[in-house]
Design an enzyme around this catalytic site. Structure first.
Site, PDB file in Angstrom:
ATOM      1  CB  THR A   1      -9.708  15.362 -18.506  1.00 28.27           C
ATOM      2  OG1 THR A   1     -10.355  16.224 -19.308  1.00 28.27           O
ATOM      3  CG2 THR A   1      -8.313  15.733 -18.533  1.00 28.27           C
ATOM      4  N   GLY A   2      -9.909  13.011 -16.568  1.00 30.53           N
ATOM      5  CA  GLY A   2      -9.594  12.107 -15.614  1.00 30.53           C
ATOM      6  C   GLY A   2      -9.365  10.448 -16.161  1.00 30.53           C
TER       7      GLY A   2
ATOM      8  CD1 TRP B   1      -7.802  10.243 -23.294  1.00 28.89           C
ATOM      9  CD2 TRP B   1      -5.881  10.648 -22.057  1.00 28.89           C
ATOM     10  NE1 TRP B   1      -6.560   9.973 -23.970  1.00 28.89           N
ATOM     11  CE2 TRP B   1      -5.515  10.448 -23.243  1.00 28.89           C
ATOM     12  CE3 TRP B   1      -5.152  11.005 -20.989  1.00 28.89           C
ATOM     13  CZ2 TRP B   1      -4.108  10.414 -23.467  1.00 28.89           C
ATOM     14  CZ3 TRP B   1      -3.699  11.018 -21.309  1.00 28.89           C
ATOM     15  CH2 TRP B   1      -3.359  10.819 -22.627  1.00 28.89           C
ATOM     16  CG  HIS B   2      -4.690  10.935 -17.123  1.00 29.62           C
ATOM     17  ND1 HIS B   2      -5.662  12.071 -17.355  1.00 29.62           N
ATOM     18  CD2 HIS B   2      -3.688  11.616 -17.272  1.00 29.62           C
ATOM     19  CE1 HIS B   2      -5.058  13.129 -17.844  1.00 29.62           C
ATOM     20  NE2 HIS B   2      -3.744  12.785 -17.685  1.00 29.62           N
ATOM     21  N   GLY B   3      -6.404   6.389 -17.343  1.00 28.38           N
ATOM     22  CA  GLY B   3      -6.169   5.091 -16.825  1.00 28.38           C
ATOM     23  C   GLY B   3      -7.597   4.242 -16.652  1.00 28.38           C
TER      24      GLY B   3
END
Lengths: 378, 467
Positions: free
Chosen positions: B318-319, B321-323
């Site tokens: 999830t983390g 995925w953010h960048g």
């Protein structure tokens, strides 16, 4: 929610987005923005190349925003809402009192500053004639009391003292000279320059430091040329409702004074006051016709000394005063003169033109940040 | 293109809506398909091709998965796996290649690997996830095969949620692709929602963003204790109003063309635990990872240790995925730690404690976490955390901090109130007449002031002394 009320909300929304869509199509495109002091983007042409590279879309986007109906009123509304939200500034410009626009000062990068100070010192060491050094503080230092409480605004005195310490020149204390008249109209309220009155106090301080005399203020026939000047700080701020500035002339161009402008190697006859700029946005450029690499002034006082001034645009409005004290004034702006200095040095220039004195006169902001000053030391 | 721009609001949207409601129903999806491509290709026209290829691959995969899912499950599964690999490869290449390349090139033997300087195709993280949800839903019988290429493409590239979500799962929207009612109530609620989102983005997020940029740029000696907190609180507000404002605009625009998307934010900053925070923050992403990663990994059905491992994996992803930066993965793991602690021990105790304890704890974790999220390197994070915990070299506070606080006090106050359901609750208590009157007034004010800020963002004076 009732149907009527839904329809009403829909109508408001559609009316709003369609209104400006249609107005943009219907209203003629604007060429020049007085507020922003620039040409606005015009409708781009659609070509195969430009559409695939994304160039068309980005041009079209700036076209739409530049030509948005009533653009200036929208930016004014934004500035007003910022200030009514309790802010004291818009776009980094403080609104002080009702109608004074001020940019705070922030310390320059010391690497650049040190390079520039070294350059001045080298010039002073190489030249066999007196080198004077005058740094002009800005309004934010002289009237720091007008700025919002605690607003970021670094001390200009510190930077001036620091520069004078290392320069090895004869230093001129313009800070005290300007501070002594801090409640007079010595800086424009909408521009970063000093007024002609400010330039006079600067001139008087310089003359005093040089052991020359400046006429007292009452000797001048002051003439107001325009009271519709909106300067660069005004354009930057977007705070469009403040009053305009006025521009005064103190000394006319005397008969027998010849001004030459050197936009390139060829000299072009020029005027101390270029009245063409009266009808333009950039009215400060009336003085000497705006930024240029080199201007020379020859007066009828042929017995008086000649001076080379390394300077920025603050000096434009000071030059007319010098007619009484010099035979020749060579005002050089290194930001534009740099290509010529690739082939020769300032020392060559001084010798070639029999210069008697050198004055380095910059606004503190430009002296701390300009990256052409090093040319002095070569 | 972004919603909060002159070109979107005053050129694109009027044309899209006018044609959409002018043409008969059967032309509406094709029209949306067409304008989706314009919207998507506006900044980088060549990436339209990437989008079309991606749609095509998933359209075909969906058909084959649907064909075999009943009679030949292993084959359907193979197709699904290949499809997921393709989708993830595209995402890996376009989003993460440069990060992997520059990380690997630290190893001397691999220093021939060079970053390619790829421009991130906007929205790729969102539409890749939508694509995968479609084939997985079809495989699981959670959705039917979409036989129309146009309808499928309309779903994947639907402009309201194309570039910043919410991530709409196929099963939640499938029926709306085939039929959408049109009602003035729905359109009007779309207008209200869009205006709220626009104001959140333009008036609040951009405004406090200036303050954060200011603090993020300071050096260690200039960053005081008070300043660091003010800066990161400004960013916490910025990211919430930016992102949730964008989701609001998406939901509002969806309603204007007859779509209902699920909610993406639910006042996250009023949460009493980190677990609750993530049920209220970017809901569509959390749901996606729960349904397509956490549960397939076994979720909580395979024992406690396996569950903790699953949580760790899901949050690392999830983390990330953010960048494209390892700090994002770290940010995800930071949350994994708190979620695990809560699961094992803290949650029960928080339930018993007074409410304010949970609120303060959650805000502290969320606000502090944004440091890792937003700063680019661990060394920057270290400097910032030092200042936040009073160990920095910038002192307790500086005069500028007082100036900034005074300048932004009102904006802070408004935005903190807007983080809570307070104004919504007040609005709902109004009598019907007052509601419709205040809605209309707020729509006008919101649109006018937001437009002023949008136009102002393109203000670009020519200042002669700079040259």
């Amino acid at each position: 929610m009732k149907k009527v009320s839904s329809w009403f909300q829909i109508c408001i929304f559609l009316a709003f987005i369609f209104l400006f869509f249609v107005l943009h199509l219907a209203l003629p495109d604007v060429g020049f923005s007085e507020q922003e002091n620039r040409e606005l983007t015009q409708a781009p042409k659609l070509t195969v190349d430009s559409s695939f590279s994304g160039q068309f879309t980005s041009k079209f986007e700036s076209y739409c925003s530049d030509q948005f109906p009533f653009r200036d009123s929208w930016t004014t509304l934004k500035a007003r809402s910022e200030l009514s939200l309790g802010k004291k500034e818009n776009k980094g410009v403080y609104l002080c009192g009702d109608d004074i626009l001020v940019e705070g000062y922030s310390k320059p990068d010391f690497k650049q500053l040190d390079t520039n100070i070294t350059a001045v010192r080298n010039l002073a060491e190489k030249a066999n004639i007196p080198v004077y050094f005058a740094l002009v503080p800005s309004f934010a230092e002289i009237r720091s009391d007008l700025l919002p409480k605690n607003a970021p605004n670094d001390s200009q005195k510190e930077i001036i003292d620091y520069s004078y310490e290392g320069s090895g020149t004869i230093n001129i204390d313009l800070l005290s000279a300007m501070s002594a008249h801090s409640d007079e109209y010595i800086y424009y309220r909408t521009d970063h320059h000093w007024t002609s009155l400010g330039a006079y106090y600067g001139y008087a301080a310089i003359m005093e430091a040089m052991g020359k005399t400046a006429p007292t203020l009452s000797n001048y026939n002051r003439e107001m040329i325009t009271d519709e000047f909106y300067g660069s700080v005004y354009s930057k701020s977007g705070i469009s409702w403040v009053g305009s500035d006025s521009i005064e002339f103190f000394v006319p161009q005397r008969e027998g004074t010849k001004v030459l402008n050197y936009p390139s190697d060829e000299a072009v006859p020029a005027l101390m006051y270029n009245m063409d700029f009266l009808n333009k946005k950039d009215k400060y450029s009336m003085f000497m016709g705006g930024n240029t690499p080199l201007i020379t002034v020859n007066t009828e006082n042929t017995d008086a000394p000649s001076i080379l001034v390394l300077r920025d645009s603050y000096f434009d409005s000071l030059i007319p005063f010098l007619q009484d004290n010099y035979s020749e004034v060579h005002a050089m702006d290194l930001r534009y003169y740099k290509t010529k200095l690739m082939y020769s040095t300032l020392i060559d220039y001084i010798e070639e033109h029999n210069i008697d004195e050198v004055l380095v006169c910059y606004s503190l902001y430009n002296f701390g940040t300009d990256n052409n000053v090093f040319l002095m030391g070569q | 293109m972004v919603f909060s721009s002159i070109i979107f609001m005053f050129i694109y949207l009027p044309i899209v809506l006018a044609v959409y409601y002018f043409v008969p129903w059967k032309w509406r999806n094709p029209w949306l398909f067409f304008v989706n491509m314009i919207f998507y290709g506006w900044g980088e026209p060549v990436y339209i091709l990437l989008m079309l290829i991606s749609i095509m691959i998933n359209y075909i995969s969906g058909i084959f998965v649907g064909k075999y899912r009943d009679d030949n499950k292993p084959r359907a599964k193979r197709i699904l796996v290949i499809n997921i690999i393709i989708n993830l490869s595209l995402l890996m290449f376009y989003k993460y290649f440069d990060l992997f390349a520059s990380t690997l090139s630290i190893i001397p033997a691999l220093d021939f690997i060079k970053p390619l300087g790829i421009t991130l195709p906007i929205g790729i993280s969102f539409y890749t996830f939508q694509n995968m949800s479609y084939t997985i839903d079809v495989y699981r019988h959670d959705g039917d095969v979409q036989k129309s290429f146009i309808r499928f493409g309309t779903y994947i590239a639907l402009f309201p949620q194309l570039i910043a979500g919410p991530i709409v799962r196929y099963k939640d929207i499938a029926s709306q692709l085939d039929f959408r009612s049109k009602s003035p109530d729905q359109f009007a609620s779309g207008v209200r929602r869009f205006t709220v989102g626009l104001a959140k983005k333009v008036l609040i997020a951009n405004n406090v963003g200036v303050l954060w940029d200011n603090y993020a740029a300071l050096s260690a000696t200039e960053l005081s204790f008070a300043g660091s907190w003010m800066g990161i609180i400004a960013f916490s507000l910025q990211i919430y109003f930016d992102f949730s404002g964008y989701s609001d605009m998406a939901i509002g625009l969806g309603r204007m063309i007859g779509f209902e998307f699920l909610e993406n934010f639910n006042y996250p900053y009023i949460s009493k635990s980190v677990t609750e925070f993530w049920r209220r923050w970017h809901i569509s992403l959390g749901t996606w990872f729960r349904d397509y990663v956490y549960i397939p990994l076994g979720g909580n059905r395979k024992g406690k240790y396996r569950q903790l491992l699953n949580i760790t994996i899901v949050w690392a992803l999830t983390g990330f995925w953010h960048g494209a930066n390892w700090t994002f993965m770290l940010w995800g793991l930071y949350y994994a730690v708190f979620l695990i602690i809560e699961k094992l021990w803290l949650l029960e105790r928080l339930d018993k404690a007074p409410n304010f304890v949970g609120h303060i704890y959650t805000l502290f974790v969320a606000v502090s976490g944004w440091v890792i999220f937003q700063l680019n390197s661990l060394s920057q994070c270290a400097v910032y955390y030092k200042a936040m915990f009073g160990l920095g070299s910038g002192g307790l506070y500086r005069p500028e901090d007082i100036y900034n606080l005074a300048s932004f006090a009102l904006v802070f106050l408004i935005s903190i109130i807007a983080c809570t359901p307070l104004s919504k609750n007040l609005y709902n208590r109004l009598p019907e007449k007052a509601k419709s009157f205040s809605s209309a007034a707020l729509i006008i004010i919101g649109l006018v002031i937001s437009t002023a800020y949008l136009v102002d963002a393109t203000y670009n004076p020519f200042l002669y002394f700079r040259f």
